[in-house]
Design an enzyme around this catalytic site. Sequence first.
Site, PDB file in Angstrom:
ATOM      1  CB  SER A 241      -0.971   0.006   1.183  1.00  0.00           C
ATOM      2  OG  SER A 241      -0.310  -0.230   2.404  1.00  0.00           O
ATOM      3  CG  HIS A 271      -0.863  -5.281   2.018  1.00  0.00           C
ATOM      4  ND1 HIS A 271      -0.226  -5.126   3.223  1.00  0.00           N
ATOM      5  CD2 HIS A 271      -0.844  -4.039   1.433  1.00  0.00           C
ATOM      6  CE1 HIS A 271       0.172  -3.858   3.354  1.00  0.00           C
ATOM      7  NE2 HIS A 271      -0.197  -3.184   2.288  1.00  0.00           N
ATOM      8  CG  HIS A 318       6.044  -9.078   7.845  1.00  0.00           C
ATOM      9  ND1 HIS A 318       7.025  -8.281   7.325  1.00  0.00           N
ATOM     10  CD2 HIS A 318       4.927  -8.307   7.949  1.00  0.00           C
ATOM     11  CE1 HIS A 318       6.525  -7.068   7.132  1.00  0.00           C
ATOM     12  NE2 HIS A 318       5.263  -7.055   7.489  1.00  0.00           N
ATOM     13  NE  ARG A 327       2.474  -3.950  12.346  1.00  0.00           N
ATOM     14  CZ  ARG A 327       2.313  -4.074  11.034  1.00  0.00           C
ATOM     15  NH1 ARG A 327       1.811  -3.060  10.332  1.00  0.00           N
ATOM     16  NH2 ARG A 327       2.658  -5.182  10.398  1.00  0.00           N
ATOM     17  CG  ASP A 373      -3.286  -8.027   8.940  1.00  0.00           C
ATOM     18  OD1 ASP A 373      -3.791  -6.931   9.230  1.00  0.00           O
ATOM     19  OD2 ASP A 373      -2.466  -8.170   8.015  1.00  0.00           O
ATOM     20  NE  ARG A 419      10.136   2.755 -17.265  1.00  0.00           N
ATOM     21  CZ  ARG A 419      10.616   1.606 -17.785  1.00  0.00           C
ATOM     22  NH1 ARG A 419      11.281   0.748 -17.028  1.00  0.00           N
ATOM     23  NH2 ARG A 419      10.407   1.334 -19.052  1.00  0.00           N
TER      24      ARG A 419
HETATM   25  N1  HAX Z   1       1.060 -19.918   5.893  1.00  0.00           N
HETATM   26  C1  HAX Z   1       1.487 -20.848   5.005  1.00  0.00           C
HETATM   27  N2  HAX Z   1       2.558 -20.695   4.215  1.00  0.00           N
HETATM   28  C2  HAX Z   1       3.256 -19.564   4.350  1.00  0.00           C
HETATM   29  C3  HAX Z   1       2.895 -18.571   5.277  1.00  0.00           C
HETATM   30  C4  HAX Z   1       1.739 -18.764   6.060  1.00  0.00           C
HETATM   31  N3  HAX Z   1       1.291 -17.869   6.916  1.00  0.00           N
HETATM   32  N4  HAX Z   1       3.790 -17.544   5.180  1.00  0.00           N
HETATM   33  C5  HAX Z   1       4.674 -17.891   4.218  1.00  0.00           C
HETATM   34  N5  HAX Z   1       4.344 -19.102   3.707  1.00  0.00           N
HETATM   35  C6  HAX Z   1       4.987 -19.803   2.612  1.00  0.00           C
HETATM   36  C7  HAX Z   1       4.880 -18.951   1.341  1.00  0.00           C
HETATM   37  O1  HAX Z   1       3.593 -19.074   0.757  1.00  0.00           O
HETATM   38  C8  HAX Z   1       6.006 -19.510   0.522  1.00  0.00           C
HETATM   39  O2  HAX Z   1       5.582 -20.750   0.012  1.00  0.00           O
HETATM   40  P1  HAX Z   1       6.009 -21.240  -1.484  1.00  0.00           P
HETATM   41  O3  HAX Z   1       7.514 -21.246  -1.482  1.00  0.00           O
HETATM   42  O4  HAX Z   1       5.388 -22.577  -1.603  1.00  0.00           O
HETATM   43  O5  HAX Z   1       5.441 -20.215  -2.418  1.00  0.00           O
HETATM   44  C9  HAX Z   1       7.077 -19.788   1.572  1.00  0.00           C
HETATM   45  O6  HAX Z   1       6.363 -19.922   2.825  1.00  0.00           O
HETATM   46  C10 HAX Z   1       8.111 -18.697   1.712  1.00  0.00           C
HETATM   47  O7  HAX Z   1       7.452 -17.480   1.942  1.00  0.00           O
HETATM   48  P2  HAX Z   1       8.158 -16.335   2.816  1.00  0.00           P
HETATM   49  O8  HAX Z   1       9.396 -15.921   2.092  1.00  0.00           O
HETATM   50  O9  HAX Z   1       8.276 -16.763   4.223  1.00  0.00           O
HETATM   51  O10 HAX Z   1       7.062 -15.175   2.794  1.00  0.00           O
HETATM   52  P3  HAX Z   1       6.836 -14.043   1.687  1.00  0.00           P
HETATM   53  O11 HAX Z   1       7.753 -12.920   1.991  1.00  0.00           O
HETATM   54  O12 HAX Z   1       6.855 -14.589   0.307  1.00  0.00           O
HETATM   55  O13 HAX Z   1       5.325 -13.613   1.982  1.00  0.00           O
HETATM   56  C11 HAX Z   1       3.486 -13.103   3.356  1.00  0.00           C
HETATM   57  C12 HAX Z   1       4.976 -12.902   3.132  1.00  0.00           C
HETATM   58  C13 HAX Z   1       3.038 -12.147   4.451  1.00  0.00           C
HETATM   59  C14 HAX Z   1       2.718 -12.753   2.074  1.00  0.00           C
HETATM   60  C15 HAX Z   1       3.246 -14.582   3.758  1.00  0.00           C
HETATM   61  O14 HAX Z   1       3.875 -14.847   4.986  1.00  0.00           O
HETATM   62  C16 HAX Z   1       1.765 -14.924   3.864  1.00  0.00           C
HETATM   63  O15 HAX Z   1       1.156 -15.299   2.854  1.00  0.00           O
HETATM   64  N6  HAX Z   1       1.144 -14.832   5.092  1.00  0.00           N
HETATM   65  C17 HAX Z   1      -0.272 -15.053   5.273  1.00  0.00           C
HETATM   66  C18 HAX Z   1      -1.088 -13.844   4.819  1.00  0.00           C
HETATM   67  C19 HAX Z   1      -0.895 -12.687   5.755  1.00  0.00           C
HETATM   68  O16 HAX Z   1      -1.003 -12.795   6.970  1.00  0.00           O
HETATM   69  N7  HAX Z   1      -0.646 -11.500   5.186  1.00  0.00           N
HETATM   70  C20 HAX Z   1      -0.507 -10.243   5.977  1.00  0.00           C
HETATM   71  C21 HAX Z   1       0.945  -9.822   6.120  1.00  0.00           C
HETATM   72  C22 HAX Z   1       1.110  -8.542   6.902  1.00  0.00           C
HETATM   73  C23 HAX Z   1       0.527  -7.396   6.162  1.00  0.00           C
HETATM   74  O17 HAX Z   1       0.963  -6.971   5.132  1.00  0.00           O
HETATM   75  N8  HAX Z   1      -0.537  -6.898   6.663  1.00  0.00           N
HETATM   76  O18 HAX Z   1      -1.223  -5.978   6.021  1.00  0.00           O
END
Ligand code: HAX
Length: 441
Positions: A241, A271, A318, A327, A373, A419
């Site tokens: 965002s 997010h 995260h 938080r 969250d 860019r």
């Molecule tokens: N549950 C299951 N699997 C998860 C996970 C979770 N909570 N968090 C990470 N993973 C997985 C990823 O999907 C990824 O799997 P693949 O290799 O199979 O694609 C692997 O672990 C490595 O991911 P990562 O490097 O640890 O995490 P990213 O930086 O790619 O993604 C995310 C960060 C927040 C998007 C991720 O942890 C996630 O999807 N969490 C659940 C959704 C969530 O809570 N989002 C809110 C985040 C905070 C925020 O922005 N709030 O607004």
Amino acid sequence: MGVLKDRFKAKADEAAVEIKDILKEHGNKVIGEVQLSQVYQGMRGITGLVSETSLLDAQEGIRFRGYSIPELQEKLPKAPGGSEPLPEGLFYLMLIGELPTEQDVTDITSLWQRRSHVPGHVFDVIDAFPISAHPMTMFVAGVMALQTESNFAQRYSEGINKKDYWDPIFDDSMDLIARLPRIAAYIYRRKYKNNKHIQPNGLLDWSGNLAHMLGYSSESFKELMRLYMTIHADHEGGNVSAHTTHLVGSALSDPFLSFAAGMNGLAGPLHGLANQEVVKWIFEMQENLQTQTPSKEQIEQYVKDTLASGKVVPGYGHAVLRKTDPRFTAQMEFGKKHMPEDPLVQTVWNVYETVPPILQGLGKVKNPWPNVDAHSGALLVHYGFVEYEFYTVLFGVSRALGVLTNLIWSRAMAMPIERPKSVTTELVKGWLKGEEQIWGE
Ligand code: HAX
């Protein structure tokens, strides 16, 4: 607005000179290296942005202009009789870079009160949506409808000098922040409370008024809103965002267009939408297991089932943090103080004890700990605020404080259009064989 604007301008002029000198002397210094994997994988860890308002440490969590959340809770002015910080104070801190006095905060509250009138056509736009539309869709549309009010767009069309851009960007940002609580509450009351709207109360602070217009007027809910609006406001510059708002703003799109774009990013389930997903996931677990108070063993099995079906556990993980999000902890403290016996809040705490070892066991999740969250929805449900599809709108109202402060700073610093360079896999393959050059090498 004069005093605040003048104070900001003095700070911004000082910073502009300082940055110019830094770049003159050190502009050629290499700040890091970029690996091919980072180019393909979300640019994770590449330092490529400046955002003055807050800084995220992977271990410690967020600091706003150097202050942690517990420090903000201690040092920022409170509402009379309250113990949570007023987000007006955080806004001042992020904008000016110094802690505000009580008077500074009162001035911002009245400034936003004075600028909070929402023109009728914004409500007409929201009313045009079917009642089934997601609240974030209506929220973004409401912000877009407000764009007709943009001072910046008007002044640009008249031919504003580029050194003055920051001025109408400042005005637009203040107008937008002032009006968001009314728009958010209107959507909530329209969708969930039979269109029975509650008029703003001109004597309340920004968050207190939001709570009032939503229809939750207890002092403890107002305190929750003050805490919520403070802790969700900013998380440095690279999150979706914040980065989107900054990127779109760099094309000189006005604050309404830029913020709406950022909010479309916040509406994604990885997010900001994660706050609705967490409560939805817990409600589904309760229904599945036919109990309001699942045991840790039951939660463990449910988490494993979630993962086995190829879904993420919402509220955990995260991209930057590697510890429990402060938080989350701030909200846990609020829960312990105001509702320690609440079954849903206790379930959130049991999930907190259950999920991290399971995610750790997968071996690929970089951060098994809860993010912001994981907790917020349960606190809202405690007050009867069960309409979880609305939760991301609350996040969005808060996030305006950080991303719009950044937009004001970006224009005052005359940051250029953003860019970065992209490449094709064909080019990467050629480069790996030594046949092609990646541009900029
Ligand atoms: N549950 C299951 N699997 C998860 C996970 C979770 N909570 N968090 C990470 N993973 C997985 C990823 O999907 C990824 O799997 P693949 O290799 O199979 O694609 C692997 O672990 C490595 O991911 P990562 O490097 O640890 O995490 P990213 O930086 O790619 O993604 C995310 C960060 C927040 C998007 C991720 O942890 C996630 O999807 N969490 C659940 C959704 C969530 O809570 N989002 C809110 C985040 C905070 C925020 O922005 N709030 O607004």
